[in-house]
Design a protein around this motif. Structure first.
Motif: not given
Length: 113
Positions: A18-47
């Protein structure tokens, strides 16, 4: 190995996850999902799917942690029969081992006349 020990190990593992999952999240919407996004095309499906997964896993782990804590409490109460502390039990034993005071024999006043 007692049932409580098994529950304790599971509680520690779930709390760590639970601590690991909470620490991976970013309260502003970034976190793990922002490192995979990069461009606009990646934000449509994966984020969005990554955020949903982290959100669902947080709630699942928190619910599992609460259930494990409650179940471990039930096993403690069922295992001992009485939910008292061992400190209280040891103090009771000390008090019961004290010998009673010796009473002097009572004299009969009718025999003295």
């Amino acid at each position: 190995m007692s049932t409580f020990t098994i529950f304790l190990a599971l509680i520690i593992i779930v709390a760590f996850l639970l601590v690991v999952v909470i620490m991976v999240q970013n309260p502003k919407g970034g976190g793990l999902s922002s490192s995979f996004g990069g461009g606009g095309a990646g934000q449509l499906g994966g984020v969005q799917k990554t955020t949903d997964f982290l959100d669902k896993s947080t709630w699942t782990l928190a619910t599992l942690l609460l259930a494990l804590i409650l179940l471990s409490n039930v096993t403690i109460m069922d295992g001992n029969g009485v939910g008292e502390s061992k400190i209280i039990d040891s103090e009771t034993e000390v008090e019961t081992n004290v010998p009673a005071p010796v009473q002097p024999p009572v004299e009969n006043p009718a025999e003295n006349n």
